[in-house]
Design an enzyme around this catalytic site. Structure first.
Site, PDB file in Angstrom:
ATOM      1  N   GLY A 356       0.833  -1.199   0.000  1.00  0.00           N
ATOM      2  CA  GLY A 356       0.000   0.000   0.000  1.00  0.00           C
ATOM      3  C   GLY A 356       0.860   1.237   0.000  1.00  0.00           C
ATOM      4  N   GLY A 359       3.703   0.630   3.138  1.00  0.00           N
ATOM      5  CA  GLY A 359       4.581  -0.500   3.322  1.00  0.00           C
ATOM      6  C   GLY A 359       4.080  -1.755   2.631  1.00  0.00           C
ATOM      7  CB  THR A 360       5.807  -4.582   1.205  1.00  0.00           C
ATOM      8  OG1 THR A 360       6.137  -3.602   0.210  1.00  0.00           O
ATOM      9  CG2 THR A 360       5.462  -5.888   0.511  1.00  0.00           C
ATOM     10  CE  LYS A 375       0.634  -1.814   7.441  1.00  0.00           C
ATOM     11  NZ  LYS A 375      -0.173  -0.618   7.816  1.00  0.00           N
ATOM     12  CG  ASP A 471      -6.560   4.817   3.452  1.00  0.00           C
ATOM     13  OD1 ASP A 471      -7.201   5.257   2.483  1.00  0.00           O
ATOM     14  OD2 ASP A 471      -5.503   4.170   3.334  1.00  0.00           O
TER      15      ASP A 471
END
Length: 674
Positions: A356, A359-360, A375, A471
């Site tokens: 996102g 981060g991955t 994360k 979000d």
């Protein structure tokens, strides 16, 4: 040191702020915080000015005259009535004021909008050319596009031509003094072709205009330093207003950053010097004879190297030394970097679950056998640490069955910032609606309604605990193997103090889900989450993506598409046909009711939106109506009936595609995931 610091502060302050007050003289610049009402339009703000909002609060091109409930805008010396205004799409529907209730005008000028501010909407508009002062004495009978005008010209006859003017625009027998062009909507033109007598109404229906504020970037910089956007008409340039002064946003940002660095440097320097003095005092005390009454316990020396490794961002308070095994951090376990590196096989790309904006996320397995999602934040800087702290604090302070559970994290001293969550195995709602799991076909209508209810329950819980998620989107709604919801990704969330009504912040969030009022004033409330959840509801109804550039440009944002469909009573065109809208009475009633609820969430003005608790109550009511039936038939009002018709009292849609006067239309037939 302190005098030097004070002088530096004064230097940067006076370099950053224009202390003169010459713009404008004796005016209260703080008025630019105000919104204003103009005719039917409410809560207008930058770039528009008018009414109670002074002209120095925006470019002069966007000044509205608010007289007699008929807002007017002046473009290239011509005045236009503003019939519609959509600040999200940045378009207007205008009609020439001099041609209102009359097809004759003494302002013999074309409607020209060739500027950096306004442009025609070529998909919606077409030109009509009006010829005045024509001699039609030889023409009989008069054509249907002929009319009479007394404009003190040589002749009083006039006529109009729809679309491109022929090479010889003068009809046989006509001699005309002048011609002007005026745009009208293409949909209106089609009606006008069928009924030429409606020319006056066609002009009053107006035409669509796109607007652009070329000073938007300067305004964004100003808002980033908590300033207000204004405009100096004398110097013809945008200005940034701080308090009651004009300021330089770049200067403020640079000055603020340098001051922050100076203060941090001073603090570290002072702290180290203090430790050195303390150490020196301790060393000196060791060299002196120990009194007979002393226990003679030596004081361990202090390792100053630890202060050099501390980055200049907020530190965390842990319940124990978080470098030791079993330490905690806001009450959750602190993992070592090496442990998580091993759990994810050195962050193997094959273990990636998704990524996102921050981060991955990787699949991992801990030594104790727990399967986790790790994360890995992209950057270890001040902003990322702030988001890291935010997510840890919120997830450890709040527990709810529909919020993802945080197992732990690394310490801020770790080489990377890592968060460890429970692993949710069934992907995201977005995956099942229009992603890699869409072929599973598992999201029947009852499942989608349950997902909506559980997501609303989680968000209502956050709001009751003074937290805005910020979000909300289908990529942040995880589902387990039983299709139970886990709302995730709190990196953007904000704790919401009880004594304020909103949180001001620079633009963040995901396009397609962001509250349109947020783009205007950068203020977040719980109603911002409600708007985003309204988009989620439409996704659950339609299986469409929140943003899709392959759709018509007015429908790229799913929220816009949905509002227009619902207002036009076309819910059947919005709902995914696989849900059984046409064949299942119960599904038809429930999806229509949910569409109405989503429409309320998607209102432009936040005060018109329901609270998250009200949304949750409405969704549960829809579900209960389906479950509580008599004789096997759902007890649900027929929302399509005339008496309780869906949104029967709502105004016509904002979409330019559906513009047109009622008379014209009725009078003829128109041709990041874990």
């Amino acid at each position: 040191m302190l005098p030097l610091l004070f002088l530096l502060f004064l230097f940067f302050f006076f370099c950053s702020v224009d202390v003169t007050r010459s713009f404008p003289a004796d005016a209260d610049l703080s008025n630019c915080t105000q919104t204003f009402d103009c005719g039917p339009f409410r809560n207008l703000t930058y770039p528009f000015t008018g009414g109670s909002r002074p002209s120095y609060c925006g470019p002069p091109e966007f000044h509205l005259s608010c007289v007699d409930d008929s807002p007017e805008l002046t473009i290239a010396s011509l005045s236009y009535r503003v019939l519609k205004l959509d600040p999200v799409r940045q378009n207007l529907t205008l009609a020439r004021s001099d041609l209102w209730n009359s097809t004759c005008t003494d302002k013999l000028a074309n409607s020209t909008l060739e500027s950096v501010f306004f442009s025609y909407d070529e998909d919606d508009d077409m030109d009509v050319t009006i010829f005045y002062g024509c001699n039609s004495t030889l023409i009989s009978p008069k054509p249907k596009n002929w009319f009479f005008c007394d404009l003190n010209l040589t002749f009083d006859d006039a006529y109009y031509v729809i679309g491109p003017v022929p090479l010889d625009p003068i009809m046989s027998g006509f001699k005309c003094s002048v011609g002007i062009t005026v745009p009208i909507l293409k949909t209106t033109a089609a009606v006008l072709v069928a009924n030429r007598s409606l020319f006056g109404e066609a002009i009053m229906t107006g035409f669509n205009v796109n607007y652009t504020n070329p000073y938007e970037k300067q305004c964004a910089k100003c808002l980033n330093v908590n300033g207000l956007c204004g405009f100096d008409s004398d110097k013809n340039r945008p200005v940034c207003i701080c308090g009651n002064r004009v300021c330089n946003p770049a200067g403020l940002a640079v000055g603020g950053a340098i001051l922050f660095g100076v203060f941090v440097g001073f603090y570290v320097y002072y702290f180290i010097q203090r430790k050195k003095k303390k150490l020196a005092a301790q060393t000196q005390s060791k060299e002196l004879p120990t009194p007979l009454t002393s226990k003679g316990v030596a004081t361990p020396s202090t390792d100053l190297s630890q202060f050099q490794s501390i980055p200049s961002y907020p530190s965390f308070t842990c319940k124990s030394d978080y470098d030791n095994k079993g330490s905690t951090y806001f009450g959750v376990q602190v993992f070592s970097y090496n442990e998580l590196e091993e759990a994810t096989e050195n962050f193997n790309p094959a273990k990636e679950l998704g990524d996102g904006g921050f981060g991955t996320v990787y699949y991992g397995k801990l030594h104790d056998g727990r399967v986790v999602a790790v994360k890995r934040l992209y950057e270890n800087n001040f902003k990322r640490v702030e988001q890291f702290m935010n997510e840890v604090e919120i997830l450890t302070r709040l527990e709810h069955r529909n919020l993802v559970k945080l197992y732990g994290c690394t310490s801020r001293r770790s080489r990377e910032l890592l968060l460890v969550y429970e692993y949710i195995p069934n992907g995201t709602v977005a995956d099942h609606l229009h992603g890699k799991r869409v072929e599973s076909g598992c999201l029947s209508w009852p499942v989608r309604l349950s997902i909506a209810i559980e997501t609303a329950d989680a968000l209502a819980f956050l709001h009751r605990n003074d937290v805005i998620h910020r979000d909300v989107k289908t990529n942040n709604i995880l589902i387990d193997n039983d299709f139970c919801v886990k709302v995730a990704d709190f990196g953007l969330s904000r704790l919401f103090p009880n004594d304020v009504t909103h949180v001001s912040t620079a633009p963040q969030g995901t396009p397609g889900y962001v509250d349109p009022e947020y783009y205007q004033c950068y203020q977040l409330t719980d109603k911002s989450d409600v708007y985003s959840f309204g988009v989620v509801l439409i996704e659950l109804l339609s299986s469409l993506q929140a943003v899709d550039t392959n759709r018509h440009r007015h429908d790229i944002n799913l929220a816009n598409l949905a509002v227009n469909k619902i207002q036009n009573h076309l819910v059947n065109e919005l709902v995914d046909p696989h849900l059984g809208y046409e064949t299942n009475y119960s599904v038809r009633q429930m999806t229509t009711a949910v569409a109405e609820l989503a429409f309320r969430c998607l209102q432009q003005e936040r005060d018109m939106r329901p609270t998250m608790d009200e949304v949750l109550e409405g969704l549960k009511a829809v579900q209960n109506e389906d479950l509580g039936s008599e004789n096997g038939e759902a007890v649900v009002l027929d929302i399509r009936s005339d008496e309780v018709g869906l949104l029967r009292n709502m105004p016509p849609p904002l979409s330019p595609d559906s513009n047109g006067a009622d008379k014209l239309v009725s009078g003829s037939t128109t041709p990041s995931s874990f």
